[in-house]
Design a protein around this motif. Structure first.
Motif, PDB file in Angstrom:
ATOM      1  N   VAL A  91      -2.634  10.850   1.869  1.00 44.40           N
ATOM      2  CA  VAL A  91      -1.327  10.987   2.573  1.00 44.40           C
ATOM      3  C   VAL A  91      -0.836   9.307   2.475  1.00 44.40           C
ATOM      4  O   VAL A  91       0.588   9.362   2.386  1.00 44.40           O
ATOM      5  CB  VAL A  91      -1.700  11.083   4.410  1.00 44.40           C
ATOM      6  N   PHE A  92      -1.399   8.514   2.810  1.00 42.48           N
ATOM      7  CA  PHE A  92      -1.036   7.077   2.633  1.00 42.48           C
ATOM      8  C   PHE A  92      -0.347   6.852   1.352  1.00 42.48           C
ATOM      9  O   PHE A  92       0.845   6.119   1.117  1.00 42.48           O
ATOM     10  CB  PHE A  92      -2.048   6.194   2.860  1.00 42.48           C
ATOM     11  N   VAL A  93      -0.958   7.268   0.213  1.00 37.87           N
ATOM     12  CA  VAL A  93      -0.520   7.214  -0.988  1.00 37.87           C
ATOM     13  C   VAL A  93       1.002   8.082  -1.139  1.00 37.87           C
ATOM     14  O   VAL A  93       1.850   7.265  -1.706  1.00 37.87           O
ATOM     15  CB  VAL A  93      -1.390   7.535  -2.003  1.00 37.87           C
ATOM     16  N   GLY A  94       0.819   9.053  -0.537  1.00 37.93           N
ATOM     17  CA  GLY A  94       2.311   9.837  -0.642  1.00 37.93           C
ATOM     18  C   GLY A  94       3.225   9.025   0.128  1.00 37.93           C
ATOM     19  O   GLY A  94       4.617   9.295  -0.611  1.00 37.93           O
ATOM     20  N   LEU A  95       3.075   8.488   1.404  1.00 36.44           N
ATOM     21  CA  LEU A  95       4.133   7.803   2.100  1.00 36.44           C
ATOM     22  C   LEU A  95       4.651   6.671   1.104  1.00 36.44           C
ATOM     23  O   LEU A  95       5.715   6.324   1.260  1.00 36.44           O
ATOM     24  CB  LEU A  95       3.335   7.340   3.307  1.00 36.44           C
ATOM     25  N   ASN A  96       3.508   6.181   0.698  1.00 37.72           N
ATOM     26  CA  ASN A  96       4.056   4.966  -0.144  1.00 37.72           C
ATOM     27  C   ASN A  96       4.751   5.101  -1.259  1.00 37.72           C
ATOM     28  O   ASN A  96       5.705   4.462  -1.581  1.00 37.72           O
ATOM     29  CB  ASN A  96       2.735   4.188  -0.572  1.00 37.72           C
ATOM     30  N   THR A  97       4.616   6.452  -1.974  1.00 39.02           N
ATOM     31  CA  THR A  97       5.277   6.886  -3.111  1.00 39.02           C
ATOM     32  C   THR A  97       6.786   7.218  -2.695  1.00 39.02           C
ATOM     33  O   THR A  97       7.802   6.936  -3.309  1.00 39.02           O
ATOM     34  CB  THR A  97       4.754   7.889  -3.656  1.00 39.02           C
ATOM     35  N   LEU A  98       6.807   7.849  -1.309  1.00 38.42           N
ATOM     36  CA  LEU A  98       8.227   7.924  -0.755  1.00 38.42           C
ATOM     37  C   LEU A  98       8.971   6.812  -0.668  1.00 38.42           C
ATOM     38  O   LEU A  98      10.098   6.764  -1.024  1.00 38.42           O
ATOM     39  CB  LEU A  98       8.026   8.839   0.717  1.00 38.42           C
TER      40      LEU A  98
END
Length: 214
Positions: A91-98
């Motif tokens: 989830v953290f990786v996804g938010l950082n990617t966003l």
């Protein structure tokens, strides 16, 4: 200890990748400042002297300075966040990617703003696109921080709770303020851009406790 080292290695790799995206985005901004074409052969009557042509590029200079400041501030705050993060998860990786998606997109609305700022019938739309991008970016940054500090509990165990609260208070007004500056373009594009500039200056100021904020 080995597990902690592995977790820290993962966040370090994620931060290094993010730094690369920030660096590319901030470099792309200058590519939108086009060199005035040199006269081919005998100058025509409507050819502008170089000094005048360079002055006519002021919207590009303005867009470059504003977006350079915004990306620079985001990079500094992103670095400060990762100093406190112990581990990551999908989830953290996804938010950082966003967040990186928003950052890498920013040169486009910057170019649109520079191109249409002098067009009376289109400057409002250009300012809305630019401000809307900054607003979404601020939302993404806040989501990244809130997940790391609260929902995902990814921070180091030794991070002071008061420091976390201070940073949260510092970040929280970002999205509403950017949205206000964006909607202000419906009344005055000049006032909207002035507020965006003021926000950049505000977030350049050091935070007395907990670091600077977005």
């Amino acid at each position: 200890n080995r597990g902690m080292a592995t977790e820290r290695s993962e966040t370090t790799r994620l931060e290094a990748f993010s730094d690369g995206v920030f660096a590319i985005a901030i470099t792309l901004l200058v590519l939108d400042i086009k060199v005035p074409p040199a006269p081919d052969g005998v100058p025509t009557a409507d050819a502008l002297p170089l000094g005048v042509a360079l002055r006519h590029l002021w919207p590009s200079y303005l867009g470059f300075l504003m977006s350079f400041a915004v990306i620079g501030i985001m990079w500094a705050n992103h670095h400060n966040v990762f100093r406190l993060v112990q581990r990551s998860n999908p989830v953290f990786v996804g938010l950082n990617t966003l967040l990186l998606l928003c950052v890498s997109f920013l040169p486009f609305p910057t170019a649109v703003l520079a191109e249409y700022l002098r067009v009376p019938g289109e400057r409002t739309t250009a300012a809305l696109v630019y401000g809307g991008t900054l607003t979404v970016t601020a939302v993404a940054f806040n989501a990244l921080w809130l997940y790391a500090s609260r929902w995902g509990a990814l921070l180091r165990a030794d991070v002071d709770a008061e420091k976390v609260r201070t940073i949260t208070r510092r970040f929280a007004p970002g999205a509403p303020l950017y949205l206000t500056a964006t909607l202000l373009a419906l009344w005055s594009v000049t006032a909207s851009l002035a507020m965006h500039g003021a926000l950049a200056m505000l977030y350049l100021l050091p935070e007395r406790r907990g670091g600077s904020g977005l």
